[in-house]
Scaffold this motif. Structure first.
Motif, PDB file in Angstrom:
ATOM      1  N   LEU A   1       0.856  -1.118   0.178  1.00 16.42           N
ATOM      2  CA  LEU A   1       0.043  -0.005   0.026  1.00 16.42           C
ATOM      3  C   LEU A   1       0.866   1.399  -0.014  1.00 16.42           C
ATOM      4  O   LEU A   1       1.894   1.125   0.555  1.00 16.42           O
ATOM      5  CB  LEU A   1      -1.031  -0.031   1.200  1.00 16.42           C
ATOM      6  N   PRO A   2       0.581   2.352  -0.739  1.00 15.05           N
ATOM      7  CA  PRO A   2      -0.712   2.472  -1.320  1.00 15.05           C
ATOM      8  C   PRO A   2      -0.723   1.775  -2.626  1.00 15.05           C
ATOM      9  O   PRO A   2       0.268   1.176  -3.157  1.00 15.05           O
ATOM     10  CB  PRO A   2      -0.676   4.205  -1.519  1.00 15.05           C
ATOM     11  N   SER A   3      -1.965   1.750  -3.345  1.00 19.90           N
ATOM     12  CA  SER A   3      -2.146   1.358  -4.488  1.00 19.90           C
ATOM     13  C   SER A   3      -1.001   1.892  -5.744  1.00 19.90           C
ATOM     14  O   SER A   3      -0.792   3.073  -5.646  1.00 19.90           O
ATOM     15  CB  SER A   3      -3.636   1.276  -5.244  1.00 19.90           C
ATOM     16  N   THR A   4      -0.679   1.064  -6.742  1.00 15.29           N
ATOM     17  CA  THR A   4       0.157   1.727  -7.617  1.00 15.29           C
ATOM     18  C   THR A   4      -0.598   2.725  -8.556  1.00 15.29           C
ATOM     19  O   THR A   4       0.202   3.706  -9.100  1.00 15.29           O
ATOM     20  CB  THR A   4       0.738   0.489  -8.427  1.00 15.29           C
ATOM     21  N   ALA A   5      -1.910   2.632  -8.547  1.00 14.83           N
ATOM     22  CA  ALA A   5      -2.613   3.537  -9.458  1.00 14.83           C
ATOM     23  C   ALA A   5      -2.243   5.109  -8.724  1.00 14.83           C
ATOM     24  O   ALA A   5      -2.423   6.073  -9.414  1.00 14.83           O
ATOM     25  CB  ALA A   5      -4.075   3.194  -9.366  1.00 14.83           C
ATOM     26  N   CYS A   6      -2.025   5.049  -7.382  1.00 13.82           N
ATOM     27  CA  CYS A   6      -1.915   6.603  -6.899  1.00 13.82           C
ATOM     28  C   CYS A   6      -0.726   7.227  -7.132  1.00 13.82           C
ATOM     29  O   CYS A   6      -0.367   8.383  -7.504  1.00 13.82           O
ATOM     30  CB  CYS A   6      -2.110   6.345  -5.194  1.00 13.82           C
ATOM     31  N   LEU A   7       0.370   6.077  -7.412  1.00 15.55           N
ATOM     32  CA  LEU A   7       1.782   6.861  -8.097  1.00 15.55           C
ATOM     33  C   LEU A   7       1.811   7.248  -9.455  1.00 15.55           C
ATOM     34  O   LEU A   7       2.175   8.068  -9.899  1.00 15.55           O
ATOM     35  CB  LEU A   7       2.717   5.467  -7.883  1.00 15.55           C
ATOM     36  N   VAL A   8       0.774   6.441 -10.193  1.00 21.99           N
ATOM     37  CA  VAL A   8       0.526   6.583 -11.526  1.00 21.99           C
ATOM     38  C   VAL A   8      -0.278   8.122 -11.450  1.00 21.99           C
ATOM     39  O   VAL A   8       0.297   9.064 -12.335  1.00 21.99           O
ATOM     40  CB  VAL A   8      -0.397   5.715 -12.313  1.00 21.99           C
ATOM     41  N   HIS A   9      -1.107   8.292 -10.941  1.00 26.08           N
ATOM     42  CA  HIS A   9      -2.034   9.549 -10.659  1.00 26.08           C
ATOM     43  C   HIS A   9      -0.968  10.672 -10.169  1.00 26.08           C
ATOM     44  O   HIS A   9      -1.118  11.849 -10.751  1.00 26.08           O
ATOM     45  CB  HIS A   9      -2.797   9.184  -9.421  1.00 26.08           C
ATOM     46  N   ARG A  10      -0.038  10.365  -9.312  1.00 27.26           N
ATOM     47  CA  ARG A  10       0.850  11.639  -8.923  1.00 27.26           C
ATOM     48  C   ARG A  10       1.954  12.050 -10.071  1.00 27.26           C
ATOM     49  O   ARG A  10       2.027  13.046 -10.431  1.00 27.26           O
ATOM     50  CB  ARG A  10       1.597  10.823  -7.734  1.00 27.26           C
ATOM     51  N   GLU A  11       2.416  10.945 -10.753  1.00 30.70           N
ATOM     52  CA  GLU A  11       3.157  11.107 -11.872  1.00 30.70           C
ATOM     53  C   GLU A  11       2.714  11.789 -13.087  1.00 30.70           C
ATOM     54  O   GLU A  11       3.116  12.855 -13.560  1.00 30.70           O
ATOM     55  CB  GLU A  11       3.812   9.767 -12.134  1.00 30.70           C
ATOM     56  N   LEU A  12       1.367  11.325 -13.276  1.00 29.36           N
ATOM     57  CA  LEU A  12       0.639  11.961 -14.505  1.00 29.36           C
ATOM     58  C   LEU A  12      -0.016  13.611 -14.280  1.00 29.36           C
ATOM     59  O   LEU A  12      -0.581  14.085 -14.940  1.00 29.36           O
ATOM     60  CB  LEU A  12      -0.355  11.301 -14.849  1.00 29.36           C
ATOM     61  N   LYS A  13      -0.076  13.652 -12.712  1.00 32.57           N
ATOM     62  CA  LYS A  13      -0.712  14.857 -12.412  1.00 32.57           C
ATOM     63  C   LYS A  13      -2.340  14.908 -12.746  1.00 32.57           C
ATOM     64  O   LYS A  13      -2.748  15.675 -13.641  1.00 32.57           O
ATOM     65  CB  LYS A  13      -0.078  16.117 -12.856  1.00 32.57           C
ATOM     66  N   ALA A  14      -3.001  13.887 -12.196  1.00 34.43           N
ATOM     67  CA  ALA A  14      -4.367  13.555 -12.791  1.00 34.43           C
ATOM     68  C   ALA A  14      -5.350  14.231 -11.806  1.00 34.43           C
ATOM     69  O   ALA A  14      -6.497  13.872 -11.783  1.00 34.43           O
ATOM     70  CB  ALA A  14      -4.338  12.398 -12.697  1.00 34.43           C
ATOM     71  N   GLY A  15      -4.793  15.373 -11.067  1.00 39.67           N
ATOM     72  CA  GLY A  15      -5.931  16.098 -10.571  1.00 39.67           C
ATOM     73  C   GLY A  15      -6.880  15.511  -9.741  1.00 39.67           C
ATOM     74  O   GLY A  15      -6.570  15.120  -8.689  1.00 39.67           O
ATOM     75  N   ARG A  16      -8.111  15.797 -10.241  1.00 41.02           N
ATOM     76  CA  ARG A  16      -9.248  15.134  -9.241  1.00 41.02           C
ATOM     77  C   ARG A  16      -9.758  13.813  -9.417  1.00 41.02           C
ATOM     78  O   ARG A  16     -10.836  13.448  -9.517  1.00 41.02           O
ATOM     79  CB  ARG A  16     -10.564  16.154  -9.547  1.00 41.02           C
ATOM     80  N   ALA A  17      -8.890  13.271 -10.324  1.00 36.32           N
ATOM     81  CA  ALA A  17      -9.159  11.644 -10.669  1.00 36.32           C
ATOM     82  C   ALA A  17      -9.203  10.764  -9.407  1.00 36.32           C
ATOM     83  O   ALA A  17      -8.316  10.901  -8.587  1.00 36.32           O
ATOM     84  CB  ALA A  17      -8.513  11.140 -11.763  1.00 36.32           C
ATOM     85  N   ALA A  18     -10.092   9.811  -9.497  1.00 34.27           N
ATOM     86  CA  ALA A  18      -9.862   8.589  -8.421  1.00 34.27           C
ATOM     87  C   ALA A  18      -8.826   7.761  -8.868  1.00 34.27           C
ATOM     88  O   ALA A  18      -8.514   7.862 -10.318  1.00 34.27           O
ATOM     89  CB  ALA A  18     -11.188   7.931  -8.147  1.00 34.27           C
ATOM     90  N   ALA A  19      -8.055   6.777  -7.957  1.00 31.53           N
ATOM     91  CA  ALA A  19      -7.281   5.998  -8.497  1.00 31.53           C
ATOM     92  C   ALA A  19      -7.180   4.770  -7.563  1.00 31.53           C
ATOM     93  O   ALA A  19      -7.159   5.122  -6.456  1.00 31.53           O
ATOM     94  CB  ALA A  19      -5.695   6.492  -8.527  1.00 31.53           C
ATOM     95  N   PHE A  20      -7.121   3.551  -8.156  1.00 33.19           N
ATOM     96  CA  PHE A  20      -7.112   2.247  -7.360  1.00 33.19           C
ATOM     97  C   PHE A  20      -6.762   1.209  -8.161  1.00 33.19           C
ATOM     98  O   PHE A  20      -6.803   1.110  -9.237  1.00 33.19           O
ATOM     99  CB  PHE A  20      -8.315   2.110  -6.645  1.00 33.19           C
ATOM    100  N   ASP A  21      -6.190   0.160  -7.471  1.00 38.20           N
ATOM    101  CA  ASP A  21      -5.574  -0.983  -8.468  1.00 38.20           C
ATOM    102  C   ASP A  21      -6.633  -2.168  -8.107  1.00 38.20           C
ATOM    103  O   ASP A  21      -7.634  -2.215  -7.275  1.00 38.20           O
ATOM    104  CB  ASP A  21      -4.490  -1.599  -7.366  1.00 38.20           C
TER     105      ASP A  21
END
Ligand code: ACO
Length: 337
Positions: free
Chosen positions: A91-111
């Motif tokens: 934890l956290p999910s890898t989707a959160c790391l991708v969100h951070r790197e892409l700067k995905a703003g108000r998107a939710a993120a989960f694995d």
């Protein structure tokens, strides 16, 4: 007349590590041969992540290409759904790391954890969420399987490779889009494909596999038999639910585990193996990345036309399996950045 709207694959992207390991290279270190691997699996090579390359970085590479091609900025996304069995962290999910790197703003993120069926599960979950939040959604399958195999175990290590594939889903008009889907699990078979070292015991009691450090365990034959039946069941039922025949489907894009599984499934379906698209020879089994990697290879080779029907079918640990019928809508790949 009301506009016909469906959730569509707006664009694809993929990435594999540049380090390519051939069967001959493996045969120098292991009691195996190129002939055995090719004849039993169809695999000639695999791409292996190097230091500094992670599941998150693989996912980011594939996602940037898909977003660029779709003309979608990361901060327009409603959600990032990432299928993986090899997350960077528990934890956290890898989707959160991708969100951070892409700067995905108000998107939710989960694995999503559904092993080699993960991408099919993730697409269906994403589609469900888009009924409530219509923003574009990024669906990723990413795995570094070579990080969890025992490189001295010839039964398992020769089968796997690393990579990531991504698609951007968008609401669109017209007939193209995601059709019928099936998600299932044969949970009685869970023991045949597993990686121990989870949290069934307190950390201080994890003697054999502390901190999740254990290798992938696979009983090849039962998994093989399950996979052949799973493909047959999913394809047959998707066609029934859609009122279609296999002749109307351009290609089945299966999880790339073993060409002999595909060959046996094709015989059960009374069709030829050429009904299936295979890129296993070059990338081996990349688990959740396998279907979106194959799809992107088809797109890059200009093999798909708008209106084509495809079936994605996955199977893997769980023993999960499932599929989705897709009517293709993109006409051609846009330039890769
Ligand atoms: N090189 C040389 N010999 C080998 C190798 C190798 N790399 N691997 C196994 N062998 C040997 C075995 O030791 C065995 O030797 P023995 O007869 O002396 O004991 C012999 O080859 C035959 O082994 P089998 O298990 O009978 O081989 P089989 O034809 O079943 O192929 C395989 C094995 C490729 C693993 C196959 O069973 C398979 O593909 N199973 C499905 C795997 C799969 O689909 N996984 C997907 C899910 S992965 C996931 O979800 C994470």
């Amino acid at each position: 007349m009301a506009e016909h709207k469906k959730i569509q694959i707006a664009a694809t992207g993929s990435w594999v590590p540049s380090h390519r390991v051939t069967n001959e290279m493996l045969a120098k270190k292991l009691d195996t041969t190129d002939e055995w691997i090719v004849s039993h699996t169809g695999i000639h090579a695999r791409h292996v992540a190097q230091a500094g390359e992670t599941t998150a970085s693989a996912a980011v590479h594939a996602s940037r290409i898909a977003l660029e091609r779709a003309g979608v900025a990361a901060d327009e996304l409603g959600c990032i759904v990432l299928a993986t069995s090899t997350p960077d962290y528990t934890l956290p999910s890898t989707a959160c790391l991708v969100h951070r790197e892409l700067k995905a703003g108000r998107a939710a993120a989960f694995d999503v954890s559904a092993a080699c069926t993960g991408f099919v599960y993730a697409m269906d979950i994403a589609r469900g969420l888009m009924g409530r939040d219509p923003r574009p959604t990024l669906v990723i399958g990413a795995d570094l399987m070579t990080r969890i195999v025992d490189w001295t175990d010839r039964n398992v290590c020769v089968l796997f490779g690393d990579g990531a594939g991504a698609v951007v889903l968008k609401w669109g008009s017209g007939d193209a889009g995601l059709g019928e889907s099936i998600l299932r699990v044969d949970s009685e078979g869970f023991f045949a494909l597993r990686r121990e070292g989870g949290n069934r015991h307190h950390l201080s009691e994890q003697v054999d596999a502390p901190s999740g450090r254990s290798f992938l365990h696979m009983e090849g034959k039962p998994v093989f038999n399950f996979a052949v039946k799973a493909i047959d069941e999913v394809v047959t039922e998707l066609l029934e639910k859609s009122g279609m025949t296999l002749d109307q489907v351009k290609l089945i894009v299966p999880h790339q585990a073993n060409f002999r599984i595909i060959d046996a499934a094709a015989r059960r379906l009374k069709t030829g193996a050429d009904k299936f698209f295979l890129n296993i020879a070059e990338v081996a089994n990349t688990s959740a990345a396998s279907i979106p990697l194959a799809l992107d290879a088809l797109v890059n080779a200009n093999r798909l036309q708008a209106g084509d029907y495809l079936i994605f079918v996955g199977f893997g640990a769980g023993l999960t399996y499932g599929g989705v019928l897709v009517r293709w809508g993109c006409s051609a790949p846009l330039a890769v950045v």
